[in-house]
Design a protein around this motif. Sequence first.
Motif, short mmCIF file in Angstrom:
data_model
loop_
_atom_site.label_atom_id
_atom_site.label_comp_id
_atom_site.label_asym_id
_atom_site.label_seq_id
_atom_site.Cartn_x
_atom_site.Cartn_y
_atom_site.Cartn_z
N GLU A 1 0.83 -1.21 0.00
CA GLU A 1 0.00 0.00 0.00
C GLU A 1 0.87 1.26 0.00
OE1 GLU A 1 -3.27 0.28 -0.46
OE2 GLU A 1 -3.20 -1.87 -0.77
N LEU A 2 1.98 1.23 0.76
CA LEU A 2 2.89 2.37 0.80
C LEU A 2 3.48 2.62 -0.59
CD1 LEU A 2 4.60 4.53 2.26
CD2 LEU A 2 6.27 2.72 2.73
N LEU B 1 10.78 4.96 -8.28
CA LEU B 1 10.08 4.46 -7.09
C LEU B 1 11.01 4.10 -5.93
CD1 LEU B 1 7.41 3.72 -5.74
CD2 LEU B 1 7.61 1.46 -6.81
N PRO B 2 12.09 3.34 -6.13
CA PRO B 2 12.96 3.01 -4.99
C PRO B 2 13.58 4.24 -4.32
CG PRO B 2 13.52 1.66 -6.89
CD PRO B 2 12.53 2.66 -7.35
N TYR B 3 13.87 5.27 -5.10
CA TYR B 3 14.45 6.49 -4.53
C TYR B 3 13.45 7.23 -3.66
CZ TYR B 3 18.16 5.61 -7.87
OH TYR B 3 19.18 5.04 -8.57
N PHE B 4 12.20 7.26 -4.11
CA PHE B 4 11.17 7.94 -3.34
C PHE B 4 10.77 7.16 -2.09
CE2 PHE B 4 10.70 10.42 -7.20
CZ PHE B 4 10.44 11.69 -6.70
N LEU B 5 10.97 5.85 -2.12
CA LEU B 5 10.65 5.03 -0.94
C LEU B 5 11.67 5.19 0.17
CD1 LEU B 5 9.39 1.74 -2.62
CD2 LEU B 5 8.03 3.42 -1.35
N ASN B 6 12.85 5.66 -0.16
CA ASN B 6 13.90 5.86 0.83
C ASN B 6 13.65 7.18 1.55
OD1 ASN B 6 16.22 6.24 2.31
ND2 ASN B 6 17.60 5.62 0.65
N PRO B 7 13.28 7.14 2.85
CA PRO B 7 12.94 8.38 3.56
C PRO B 7 14.15 9.27 3.84
CG PRO B 7 12.84 6.50 5.04
CD PRO B 7 13.13 5.97 3.69
N ASN B 8 15.35 8.72 3.72
CA ASN B 8 16.56 9.50 4.03
C ASN B 8 17.01 10.38 2.86
OD1 ASN B 8 16.63 8.20 6.50
ND2 ASN B 8 17.92 6.55 5.71
N GLU C 1 1.69 6.67 -6.86
CA GLU C 1 0.65 7.61 -7.27
C GLU C 1 1.10 9.05 -7.05
OE1 GLU C 1 -3.79 8.67 -5.76
OE2 GLU C 1 -3.33 6.53 -6.00
N ASP C 2 1.76 9.30 -5.93
CA ASP C 2 2.24 10.66 -5.63
C ASP C 2 3.30 11.11 -6.64
OD1 ASP C 2 0.56 10.73 -3.46
OD2 ASP C 2 2.13 10.35 -1.96
N ILE C 3 4.22 10.22 -6.96
CA ILE C 3 5.25 10.54 -7.95
C ILE C 3 4.59 10.89 -9.28
CG2 ILE C 3 7.19 9.68 -9.32
CD1 ILE C 3 7.77 7.71 -7.06
N PHE C 4 3.65 10.06 -9.66
CA PHE C 4 2.99 10.23 -10.94
C PHE C 4 2.27 11.57 -11.01
CE2 PHE C 4 -0.26 9.58 -14.17
CZ PHE C 4 0.51 9.08 -15.21
#
Length: 172
Positions: free
Chosen positions: A4-5, A47-54, A11-14
């Motif tokens: 879900e995350l 996507l993997p870059y945006f999933l990294n909170p750091n 969706e946010d990136i898009f």
Amino acid sequence: MLSELEKKVLEDIFTEHKQIIYNTAYSVTGSKEDAEDILLDTVLRLLPYFLNPNKKIKLGFIYVTTRNIALNKIRRKKTEARLIEEHFNRMDCYMDFKKDFTDICYTELRERMLLVSAEIAELLTLRYVYQLSCAEIAGILDITSANVRVRIFRAKQRMKNCPNIQLLYGGD
């Protein structure tokens, strides 16, 4: 499957970056369809870059990623076009030996070769451009020589409407 995350981030990136990604892709390729494909490829690549909170992703990174994906797509298309042209250039070399084979028929043959499956085009190229025997083709394709003869016969039947086609495909 995406969690879900991941779906939310995707969706946010898009929604947030689709315009800059699309415009960049379109400016590089000049094609609406390619730009739409690149938009999706870029979003998935980011996507993997945006999933990294750091990490905070900068707009320049998105631009460069999009541009590189677009350039890669152009290179792939050029490579595919070059391979097709090389294939027909090899046929041109063979055609020098077929003086009676008219340009009209050869042009039609090229068009028909593009319409048949890659497997059939490969088979006909092996047989008539490289002038391999059915047994040699069978060894390459790992099928029986009878199967090769049947496939060649069927391919010739499909291409039968081309005038003067027997000049190239006559006499097995």
